[in-house]
Design a protein around this motif. Sequence first.
Motif, PDB file in Angstrom:
ATOM      1  N   ASP B  68       2.434   1.533  29.691  1.00 54.00           N
ATOM      2  CA  ASP B  68       1.561   0.845  28.722  1.00 54.00           C
ATOM      3  C   ASP B  68       2.191   0.819  27.333  1.00 54.00           C
ATOM      4  OD1 ASP B  68       1.321   3.499  27.935  1.00 54.00           O
ATOM      5  OD2 ASP B  68      -0.784   3.687  28.538  1.00 54.00           O
ATOM      6  N   PHE B  69       3.457   1.245  27.243  1.00 58.44           N
ATOM      7  CA  PHE B  69       4.144   1.419  25.960  1.00 58.44           C
ATOM      8  C   PHE B  69       5.618   1.143  26.208  1.00 58.44           C
ATOM      9  CE2 PHE B  69       6.646   4.124  23.128  1.00 58.44           C
ATOM     10  CZ  PHE B  69       5.985   4.075  21.909  1.00 58.44           C
ATOM     11  N   GLY B  70       6.260   0.369  25.324  1.00 58.76           N
ATOM     12  CA  GLY B  70       7.685   0.162  25.537  1.00 58.76           C
ATOM     13  C   GLY B  70       8.231  -0.994  24.735  1.00 58.76           C
ATOM     14  N   LEU B  71       9.474  -1.339  25.026  1.00 60.96           N
ATOM     15  CA  LEU B  71      10.124  -2.431  24.306  1.00 60.96           C
ATOM     16  C   LEU B  71      11.136  -3.107  25.220  1.00 60.96           C
ATOM     17  CD1 LEU B  71      13.212  -1.379  23.466  1.00 60.96           C
ATOM     18  CD2 LEU B  71      11.906  -0.044  21.823  1.00 60.96           C
ATOM     19  N   GLY B  72      11.504  -4.347  24.847  1.00 65.42           N
ATOM     20  CA  GLY B  72      12.449  -5.075  25.685  1.00 65.42           C
ATOM     21  C   GLY B  72      12.753  -6.440  25.123  1.00 65.42           C
ATOM     22  N   ALA B  73      13.210  -7.307  26.021  1.00 64.39           N
ATOM     23  CA  ALA B  73      13.612  -8.664  25.642  1.00 64.39           C
ATOM     24  C   ALA B  73      12.975  -9.660  26.607  1.00 64.39           C
ATOM     25  CB  ALA B  73      15.130  -8.802  25.676  1.00 64.39           C
ATOM     26  N   PRO B  74      12.545 -10.831  26.080  1.00 65.10           N
ATOM     27  CA  PRO B  74      11.932 -11.852  26.942  1.00 65.10           C
ATOM     28  C   PRO B  74      12.984 -12.622  27.752  1.00 65.10           C
ATOM     29  CG  PRO B  74      11.250 -12.089  24.629  1.00 65.10           C
ATOM     30  CD  PRO B  74      12.451 -11.187  24.662  1.00 65.10           C
ATOM     31  N   ASP B  75      12.489 -13.422  28.680  1.00 65.41           N
ATOM     32  CA  ASP B  75      13.305 -14.394  29.418  1.00 65.41           C
ATOM     33  C   ASP B  75      14.061 -15.268  28.413  1.00 65.41           C
ATOM     34  OD1 ASP B  75      14.239 -16.078  31.472  1.00 65.41           O
ATOM     35  OD2 ASP B  75      12.456 -17.358  31.362  1.00 65.41           O
ATOM     36  N   LYS B  76      15.340 -15.517  28.662  1.00 62.64           N
ATOM     37  CA  LYS B  76      16.208 -16.350  27.800  1.00 62.64           C
ATOM     38  C   LYS B  76      16.332 -15.766  26.393  1.00 62.64           C
ATOM     39  CE  LYS B  76      16.805 -19.705  30.887  1.00 62.64           C
ATOM     40  NZ  LYS B  76      16.223 -18.868  31.967  1.00 62.64           N
ATOM     41  N   LEU B  77      16.135 -14.442  26.282  1.00 64.94           N
ATOM     42  CA  LEU B  77      16.191 -13.728  25.009  1.00 64.94           C
ATOM     43  C   LEU B  77      14.951 -14.097  24.185  1.00 64.94           C
ATOM     44  CD1 LEU B  77      18.038 -11.613  23.910  1.00 64.94           C
ATOM     45  CD2 LEU B  77      19.363 -13.352  22.735  1.00 64.94           C
ATOM     46  N   ASP B  78      14.975 -15.204  23.469  1.00 65.87           N
ATOM     47  CA  ASP B  78      13.775 -15.760  22.832  1.00 65.87           C
ATOM     48  C   ASP B  78      12.941 -14.721  22.083  1.00 65.87           C
ATOM     49  OD1 ASP B  78      12.029 -17.717  22.045  1.00 65.87           O
ATOM     50  OD2 ASP B  78      10.991 -17.871  23.979  1.00 65.87           O
ATOM     51  N   GLY B  79      13.625 -13.853  21.323  1.00 66.52           N
ATOM     52  CA  GLY B  79      12.881 -12.917  20.483  1.00 66.52           C
ATOM     53  C   GLY B  79      12.943 -11.495  20.985  1.00 66.52           C
ATOM     54  N   GLU B  80      11.850 -10.770  20.741  1.00 68.92           N
ATOM     55  CA  GLU B  80      11.793  -9.339  21.048  1.00 68.92           C
ATOM     56  C   GLU B  80      10.437  -9.040  21.685  1.00 68.92           C
ATOM     57  OE1 GLU B  80      14.430  -7.351  20.111  1.00 68.92           O
ATOM     58  OE2 GLU B  80      15.510  -8.744  18.807  1.00 68.92           O
TER      59      GLU B  80
END
Lengths: 274, 274
Positions: B68-80
Amino acid sequence: MRLVHIFSAIPLAVFLLSAGKPVSNDNPHSRRTDTTHNHLFTVGIGGALIGGLYDGIYPYRDLKQHGDFGLGAPDKLDGELMVFKGKIYQTQSSGKTFEVDDRQQTSFCMVNFFQPDITLTPARSMNKTELFQYLDSVLTNVNGMYAIHINGRFSHIKTRAFPPVKEHQHTPLAQMLGLQHFFEFNNAQGDLIGYRLPFFMDNTNISGYHFHFLSDNKEAGGHIIDLTTDHITIEIDLLDSYTIQVPATSDYQHFDFKTNREEDIKSVERGGKK
Amino acid sequence: MRLVHIFSAIPLAVFLLSAGKPVSNDNPHSRRTDTTHNHLFTVGIGGALIGGLYDGIYPYRDLKQHGDFGLGAPDKLDGELMVFKGKIYQTQSSGKTFEVDDRQQTSFCMVNFFQPDITLTPARSMNKTELFQYLDSVLTNVNGMYAIHINGRFSHIKTRAFPPVKEHQHTPLAQMLGLQHFFEFNNAQGDLIGYRLPFFMDNTNISGYHFHFLSDNKEAGGHIIDLTTDHITIEIDLLDSYTIQVPATSDYQHFDFKTNREEDIKSVERGGKK
């Protein structure tokens, strides 16, 4: 060279298409990762074992909750481990091989619940290099994780086992290659238990092929140094995720993971410098 | 600098003594790893994202099963990406921040179920370097894995977000630092979501500190480049295991993991060359 069965062509296809699919979960509300299928559980960090952390960190009885097939190292090194059909065997440097006491501990181990996806029965005898080339020709995903079980007869097998270290001894493993005991067997019947792991797992584990041997009568074993196959059957379990259980011991907390031990890892796996 | 609560001194002690203890399991017959407590789930390999694999590989709705907590990158990068209190937010290079569609996919993400073991309320304002030194003084296991939630007011915050890549574009991320969009906020109220990970996780992830920001009103966010704290509360969740879900896409199968990307990883985390 022939492939007699690829009886799980459908599961294989499902696996290859599975990126982006949900991890299957018997109970969708359980909020757990499915660690029963296609999952490698490892306890300890390979680089730490290579670097001298030989103390037991995880009991065998708990290890069995995470897999019925695998390989590793006992507490204080003291030989080699084979996990096979849910039992855990230890081969000491004397050659003595026995089922472990579940209350004792491993210093590093990897296990999975072995479910074959591919079965192969190569038609000709192969030495170790030829066997690995043959496996490479089948396991074409260079970044894939594969558990590999090979049962049958070997015209020759050479294994090794390390003697135990003393309490608080942390000599790096590559500096103890001279202490290895080697065992040679002709016309040996038994099982190879092993993995081919991808390059990105190096340092936490060992990339490439890594096999341990257990004889049919469970009276001999060890880390594979060399072999020639006779009649064998190869089973492959395709894995798609892995867990690393990181020990919280004082030794692990203070271990220097920045040192590059890739060459040490390779020489320990081979049993000697190139 | 004062520690107001270490309200979980007992869980902390249990954690430190937990090496060699069984992984807790609600159902002992389930043969599963407990991935609900103190466990980091990651999908994708950090080195592959840094090296140009930006395609979505794992749906957000499945990701929520693992944390329920975390970080990453979207499909095609497209931000954070920011995963916070069970919701997943995306900040695009325009600055636009919104809750994602659960059917879309992440290209790389790490999540855990956040349960604080330690709470800290530092008494003075700190810049990023001072904050990291302060955290280092508390998180003394250099080989430990820590999830870190910081809530409060920041007198200054600078974040960044990458624009989306084109279909089939695989330019390494360190070569696209010139495309980053930066955002600066004064007297920002919100949450930092992040981790401190040990050196042995490099290449599959990013070692050291790594934070994303999400504003209180959920209208701004991004990868932290710089900050100065005002009044903040820090919560720490001590982690002891991690899973890597390895994508089986063609891109992953053919990716060159042998190239050393450590410097690229560091410059991408920092948002620029040193």
